[in-house]
Design a protein around this motif. Structure first.
Motif, PDB file in Angstrom:
ATOM      1  N   LEU A 133      24.529 -39.389  24.010  1.00 50.37           N
ATOM      2  CA  LEU A 133      24.721 -38.032  23.494  1.00 50.37           C
ATOM      3  C   LEU A 133      23.434 -37.527  22.849  1.00 50.37           C
ATOM      4  CD1 LEU A 133      26.571 -35.644  22.842  1.00 50.37           C
ATOM      5  CD2 LEU A 133      27.293 -36.876  20.778  1.00 50.37           C
ATOM      6  N   PHE A 134      22.783 -38.393  22.115  1.00 48.39           N
ATOM      7  CA  PHE A 134      21.504 -38.074  21.482  1.00 48.39           C
ATOM      8  C   PHE A 134      20.474 -37.653  22.532  1.00 48.39           C
ATOM      9  CE2 PHE A 134      17.312 -39.880  20.222  1.00 48.39           C
ATOM     10  CZ  PHE A 134      17.020 -39.046  19.157  1.00 48.39           C
ATOM     11  N   GLY A 135      20.356 -38.440  23.596  1.00 52.26           N
ATOM     12  CA  GLY A 135      19.410 -38.125  24.667  1.00 52.26           C
ATOM     13  C   GLY A 135      19.767 -36.833  25.387  1.00 52.26           C
ATOM     14  N   THR A 136      21.060 -36.628  25.616  1.00 51.85           N
ATOM     15  CA  THR A 136      21.508 -35.405  26.291  1.00 51.85           C
ATOM     16  C   THR A 136      21.196 -34.173  25.455  1.00 51.85           C
ATOM     17  OG1 THR A 136      23.320 -36.623  27.358  1.00 51.85           O
ATOM     18  CG2 THR A 136      23.498 -34.220  27.303  1.00 51.85           C
ATOM     19  N   LEU A 137      21.468 -34.248  24.173  1.00 52.09           N
ATOM     20  CA  LEU A 137      21.187 -33.117  23.291  1.00 52.09           C
ATOM     21  C   LEU A 137      19.701 -32.780  23.258  1.00 52.09           C
ATOM     22  CD1 LEU A 137      23.584 -33.912  20.309  1.00 52.09           C
ATOM     23  CD2 LEU A 137      23.677 -31.884  21.782  1.00 52.09           C
ATOM     24  N   ILE A 138      18.857 -33.802  23.252  1.00 53.15           N
ATOM     25  CA  ILE A 138      17.414 -33.564  23.271  1.00 53.15           C
ATOM     26  C   ILE A 138      17.011 -32.824  24.543  1.00 53.15           C
ATOM     27  CG2 ILE A 138      15.155 -34.682  23.503  1.00 53.15           C
ATOM     28  CD1 ILE A 138      16.087 -36.798  21.553  1.00 53.15           C
ATOM     29  N   GLN A 139      17.541 -33.275  25.681  1.00 45.38           N
ATOM     30  CA  GLN A 139      17.199 -32.620  26.947  1.00 45.38           C
ATOM     31  C   GLN A 139      17.677 -31.175  26.975  1.00 45.38           C
ATOM     32  OE1 GLN A 139      18.932 -34.247  30.601  1.00 45.38           O
ATOM     33  NE2 GLN A 139      17.015 -33.799  31.668  1.00 45.38           N
ATOM     34  N   VAL A 140      18.883 -30.927  26.480  1.00 45.56           N
ATOM     35  CA  VAL A 140      19.411 -29.560  26.472  1.00 45.56           C
ATOM     36  C   VAL A 140      18.619 -28.689  25.499  1.00 45.56           C
ATOM     37  CG1 VAL A 140      21.430 -28.118  26.014  1.00 45.56           C
ATOM     38  CG2 VAL A 140      21.718 -30.328  27.150  1.00 45.56           C
TER      39      VAL A 140
END
Length: 201
Positions: A133-140
């Motif tokens: 989730l952390f990685g996804t939020l960074i990408q978004v």
């Protein structure tokens, strides 16, 4: 003073979440970079509050329950801030986000119905999902889009939510820091589970 460090770290996530929302609303320069730095700091406080509490032998049920609740508020706050910046991503993936949100709500409903307490299992699977989730939020935050990482986050999220519900249904009494379904079965049988000061306790 040392005994207050875990609580300070936990409550700092509330402040960080509110700051990220505020920055997204006022559209500050370099918002993406600032938001990711704050998100990273928030994640680090989440990692170290538990570790420090365990090493200080003050990792109580109350503290773990508070940690779990604040985690939810923190990531919802970051999600809201990201929505303000990138509404199209959320509209495109609305049904998956709603399903994930529904799964999270279901966990809390099961826990409250069975134990009259919020969930605080802090399972290994949930920790892995938090990193996704952390990685996804960074990408978004940086790109306003995420396909492969978001889909991985979605499916792992559903699997880990299902595992947490299974853990709750298996446990006879409310217990915090249950690493997996296997460990919940051991606890149901009256056995003790090995706990680590680094990962659970």
């Amino acid at each position: 003073m040392k005994s207050k460090i875990p609580a300070i770290l936990i409550f700092s996530r509330l402040i960080i979440g509110l700051i990220i929302i505020l920055l997204s609303l006022i559209k500050v320069d370099y918002y993406q970079t600032i938001a990711v730095v704050l998100l990273t700091i928030g994640l680090l406080t989440d990692i170290f509050d538990g570790i420090i509490a365990r090493y200080l032998n003050i990792s109580t049920q109350k503290l773990r329950r508070l940690d779990s609740t604040v985690d939810q508020i923190f990531f919802v706050s970051v999600g809201l801030a990201t929505y303000i910046q990138c509404p199209e991503f959320f509209k495109t993936n609305a049904y998956k986000i709603i399903i994930l949100g529904g799964a999270e709500i279901l966990i809390y409903l099961v826990s409250f119905i069975k134990f009259r307490k919020e969930v605080a299992t802090h399972s290994i699977g949930a920790k892995i999902w938090t990193l996704l989730l952390f990685g996804t939020l960074i990408q978004v935050i940086f790109q306003c889009q995420s396909i492969i990482l978001f889909n991985l986050c979605f499916w792992v999220g559903l699997l880990t939510r299902a595992e947490i519900i299974a853990i709750l249904l298996i446990l006879k009494t409310w217990t915090n820091d249950v690493p997996s379904v296997f460990h919940s079965i051991q606890l149901r049988k009256g056995k003790t589970i090995k706990k680590s000061k680094l990962f659970n306790g």
